[in-house]
Enzyme design. Structure first.
Site, PDB file in Angstrom:
ATOM      1  N   CYS A   2       4.074 -21.117 -13.970  1.00 43.56           N
ATOM      2  CA  CYS A   2       4.250 -21.183 -12.450  1.00 43.56           C
ATOM      3  C   CYS A   2       2.807 -20.963 -11.921  1.00 43.56           C
ATOM      4  CB  CYS A   2       4.749 -19.911 -12.042  1.00 43.56           C
ATOM      5  SG  CYS A   2       6.447 -19.600 -12.569  1.00 43.56           S
ATOM      6  N   ARG A  27       1.983 -26.693 -13.725  1.00 45.82           N
ATOM      7  CA  ARG A  27       2.377 -25.342 -14.246  1.00 45.82           C
ATOM      8  C   ARG A  27       3.892 -25.256 -14.190  1.00 45.82           C
ATOM      9  NH1 ARG A  27      -2.481 -22.488 -14.867  1.00 45.82           N
ATOM     10  NH2 ARG A  27      -1.310 -20.520 -15.067  1.00 45.82           N
ATOM     11  N   TRP A  80       7.856 -22.543 -13.183  1.00 50.18           N
ATOM     12  CA  TRP A  80       8.754 -22.926 -14.276  1.00 50.18           C
ATOM     13  C   TRP A  80       9.679 -21.817 -14.611  1.00 50.18           C
ATOM     14  CZ3 TRP A  80       8.922 -21.166 -19.681  1.00 50.18           C
ATOM     15  CH2 TRP A  80       9.413 -22.055 -20.248  1.00 50.18           C
ATOM     16  N   ASN A 106       3.287 -15.152 -11.189  1.00 45.35           N
ATOM     17  CA  ASN A 106       3.197 -16.029 -12.651  1.00 45.35           C
ATOM     18  C   ASN A 106       3.236 -15.027 -13.491  1.00 45.35           C
ATOM     19  OD1 ASN A 106       2.472 -17.881 -14.537  1.00 45.35           O
ATOM     20  ND2 ASN A 106       0.366 -17.663 -14.109  1.00 45.35           N
ATOM     21  N   GLY A 107       3.945 -14.942 -14.600  1.00 48.04           N
ATOM     22  CA  GLY A 107       4.251 -14.244 -15.580  1.00 48.04           C
ATOM     23  C   GLY A 107       5.574 -13.828 -16.030  1.00 48.04           C
ATOM     24  N   GLU A 490       3.186 -35.449 -34.310  1.00 43.91           N
ATOM     25  CA  GLU A 490       2.711 -35.814 -32.959  1.00 43.91           C
ATOM     26  C   GLU A 490       3.795 -36.739 -32.251  1.00 43.91           C
ATOM     27  OE1 GLU A 490       1.394 -34.124 -30.666  1.00 43.91           O
ATOM     28  OE2 GLU A 490       0.744 -35.497 -29.245  1.00 43.91           O
ATOM     29  N   LYS A 494       5.728 -36.473 -28.810  1.00 41.48           N
ATOM     30  CA  LYS A 494       5.526 -37.260 -27.647  1.00 41.48           C
ATOM     31  C   LYS A 494       6.877 -38.117 -27.343  1.00 41.48           C
ATOM     32  CE  LYS A 494       2.696 -36.098 -26.441  1.00 41.48           C
ATOM     33  NZ  LYS A 494       1.829 -35.113 -26.652  1.00 41.48           N
ATOM     34  N   GLU A 497       9.339 -35.404 -25.736  1.00 40.82           N
ATOM     35  CA  GLU A 497       9.073 -34.834 -24.491  1.00 40.82           C
ATOM     36  C   GLU A 497       9.183 -35.924 -23.312  1.00 40.82           C
ATOM     37  OE1 GLU A 497       5.233 -32.106 -24.766  1.00 40.82           O
ATOM     38  OE2 GLU A 497       4.814 -34.108 -25.429  1.00 40.82           O
ATOM     39  N   HIS A 513      14.532 -35.933 -49.714  1.00 44.24           N
ATOM     40  CA  HIS A 513      15.114 -34.715 -50.202  1.00 44.24           C
ATOM     41  C   HIS A 513      16.080 -34.305 -49.064  1.00 44.24           C
ATOM     42  CE1 HIS A 513      12.592 -34.538 -53.699  1.00 44.24           C
ATOM     43  NE2 HIS A 513      11.471 -35.000 -52.812  1.00 44.24           N
ATOM     44  N   LYS A 612       2.872 -27.866 -18.558  1.00 44.87           N
ATOM     45  CA  LYS A 612       1.741 -27.976 -19.367  1.00 44.87           C
ATOM     46  C   LYS A 612       1.140 -26.802 -19.873  1.00 44.87           C
ATOM     47  CE  LYS A 612      -1.971 -30.976 -19.529  1.00 44.87           C
ATOM     48  NZ  LYS A 612      -1.390 -31.847 -20.511  1.00 44.87           N
TER      49      LYS A 612
END
Ligand code: G6P
Length: 617
Positions: A2, A27, A80, A106-107, A490, A494, A497, A513, A612
């Protein structure tokens, strides 16, 4: 998570709060809202969705237009969601029952259920599912039993367990913003006849030149011409402002359609700037003036532990290969969130490397604190000089200097982390006096890298043409070996996301396997085949996948005829040695995720459910 903004001054307040919120939208973007003093009342306006939704809602409400020349005071929030689904009602700011106090937070309040039960028992009703509502109700209740707002705030936060940056407005105090923090960022922006509060410095740098960072357990009262600080015992404390470097208009896309495209295209410049800072001319050793190690510590490190999350974790995994190749030190890489509950096998000779773009990721901060409690030495790598990680790692801190990254999916900050980590491996190796010839050739290749990255970036359109036909596939598998295994991870991250297509990254030898069972004509396999030690084996594993009729895509170097003959599609990169190749390999894979997501019409810069900077564990 947030983002919080607050303003007190003479300017028209709503556009200021909205601009601040736009800068903070990375955020979280589940909902947004503002609270402002108007006449004798506190007004709150909030809505589900992005800041653009809030702007729409506010547009026709003339009462939200400011009154220049009068004191305008308000707070804003972009969310968020953690406790309670994204909705109008769960959007911040939150009121107490009497609508005399408005709070943004925020938290996470870990004991919010217990507090809620206690307050419900005392007759209070809650209208949201958020943990934040208990904060405002607690302050309201404590205000009735105490002499001042500062006392009520400090009594309330003493009852909270968890992390919080909180900004508060009290009805009847129309020229004041109160704020308090613990383990979540909050900074005061000092202007001329106006002051701000915000979750980060780049946002404040759009408005002011000076800031004061609030520390844990400090309360501030911000007015137009004054900022006061108190500890939780109510004693006044003195804090000095610091001058900040202005971040140029962080919302400028520089002609690109998305921040993501702009940031991918900045990678050659980012690498080049870092090389200028840390890699002097031929024959000279890598120089990190920001590291204060005693050479005897570096010569005797017993192990390196890298702690990170998400993309930064993949940079850490790549660094393991480089560090173990160039130095004599065993390296372990752990997800920060896993290390929090692990048994640390560290000693005073161990080096802990914490990597975090934001420097605020709660998992990474908690893991680092646990690791250093063993007596191990911390080295921090972050993109944010103003972050909690930068504070924790004061003595040994490398800034990755990629500039502000707005798009939620990390790209240029990843290659910046890689650059720093490669240089760090060379630096330690040089101090240890190892592998001199190899080191010289790696340094030469690093010097040539920006030019090669530029060449790969110029191929964007060609990559798009090659990639776009796969946009209708439901799953993707990425495979690589050695130093390019983390790049397969990665690339999968990407794609997930940005496009919401399911994707997995595997060490190519592991396919047989188990994962090979998922392959069919609808599941493309993307192989990273760079000439070197792993090449033949990756080709072998790719042929096994091809015989299961998976569409086959490769990232291969120019002139690789073998790859051309085996794969349906080849994303060519300039010729490069295997050890340096991750910098180039990742570029077509970033474009792959971007162009597929764009073809599917996804929200490129703000993918659903993500933020982010994840400031909750
Ligand atoms: C979030 C972001 C990821 C990022 C991760 C770690 O999950 O969405 O893109 O890689 O956090 O962030 P950090 O700031 O610690 O590098």
């Amino acid at each position: 998570m947030c983002g919080i903004i607050g303003y007190v001054g003479d300017k028209e307040i709503v556009p200021l709060l909205l601009k601040g919120l736009q800068c903070l939208e990375y955020r979280g973007y589940d909902s947004a809202g503002i609270a402002i003093h108007r006449g004798h009342n506190l007004n709150v306006i909030k809505t589900i969705g992005k800041i653009s939704n809030l702007e729409e809602v506010i547009k026709n409400k003339t009462e939200y237009n400011g009154k220049n020349g009068h004191i305008n005071c308000g707070i804003g929030h972009t969310r968020w969601a953690t406790h309670g689904e994204p909705s109008d009602v769960n959007a911040h700011p939150h009121f107490d029952t009497e609508e005399k106090i408005a709070v943004v937070h925020n938290g996470i309040i870990r004991n919010y259920q217990e507090i809620k039960e206690k307050l419900t028992h005392h007759g209070l009703t809650f209208v949201t599912q958020t943990d934040t509502e208990v904060i405002v109700q607690l302050i309201s209740r404590n205000l009735k039993k105490t002499k001042s707002a500062v006392e009520a705030i400090s009594k309330s936060v003493n009852e909270l367990e968890g992390s919080y940056a909180i900004a508060i407005l009290f009805k009847g105090e129309s020229d004041k913003i109160y704020a308090v923090r613990k383990e979540a960022p909050l900074v005061i922006g000092i202007g001329n006849g106006e002051n701000f509060v915000a979750s980060d410095i780049p946002t404040l740098s759009q408005f002011v030149d000076k800031v004061i960072r609030l520390n844990d357990n400090e309360i501030t009262i911000v007015t137009k011409n004054n900022v006061e600080f108190y500890n939780l015992s109510g004693e006044k404390i003195k804090k000095e402002p610091q001058i900040i470097t202005k971040t140029k208009d962080i919302l400028d896309k520089k002609g690109f359609k998305h921040y993501l495209a702009k940031e991918i295209n900045e990678q050659a410049e980012v690498i080049s700037n870092l090389l200028k800072d840390f890699l002097p001319g031929a024959g000279k050793p890598v120089q990190f003036d920001c590291l204060k190690f005693d050479p005897s510590f570096l010569k005797n490190i017993d192990r390196v532990l890298i702690l990170a999350c998400g993309t930064a974790y993949h940079a850490g995994l790549t660094a393991k290969y480089i560090l173990e190749t160039l130095t004599s030190i065993p390296v372990e890489v752990q997800f920060s969130s896993e290390f929090i509950t692990a048994s640390p096998l560290l000693t005073k000779k161990s080096l802990v490397i914490g990597i975090s773009q934001s420097g605020e990721t709660a998992d990474t901060l908690a893991a680092i604190k646990k690791a250093v409690s063993t007596g191990a030495t911390l080295l921090g790598i972050t993109n944010r000089a103003d972050s909690a990680l930068a504070d924790l790692a004061k003595e040994h801190l490398i800034l990755s200097k990629a500039g502000v990254e707005i798009s939620v999916a990390a790209t240029k900050t990843f290659t910046a982390q890689l650059t720093v980590l490669y240089l760090l491996a060379v630096y330690i190796s040089e101090v240890q006096g190892l592998r001199r010839a190899e080191i010289q050739s790696i340094k030469q290749e690093l010097r040539e890298l920006p030019q090669l990255v530029d060449q790969a970036l110029l191929r964007a359109e060609y990559y798009q043409e090659q990639i776009i036909k796969y946009a209708n596939k439901r799953d993707f598998v990425f495979i690589g070996r050695g130093v390019n295994y983390p790049i397969a991870l990665e690339a999968a991250l990407k794609l997930k996301e940005l496009s919401y297509i399911h994707a997995s990254g595997y060490a190519s030898g592991e396919m047989k396997h188990g994962p090979i069972a998922v392959l069919d004509p609808n599941v493309p396999v993307v192989s990273i085949c760079v000439p070197g030690e792993t090449y033949d084996r990756v080709i072998q594993n790719s042929l096994e996948a091809k015989s299961r009729k998976a569409p086959m895509i490769a990232v291969a170097v120019d002139g690789d005829k073998k790859a051309d003959s085996i794969f349906d599609t080849v994303l060519h990169i300039p010729q490069i040695s295997e050890i340096i190749s991750p910098f180039l390999v990742v570029i077509p894979l970033q474009f792959l995720a971007y162009y597929i997501a764009e073809a599917l019409g996804q929200d490129i810069d703000q993918p659903r459910n993500l933020a982010k900077s994840v400031t909750v564990e």
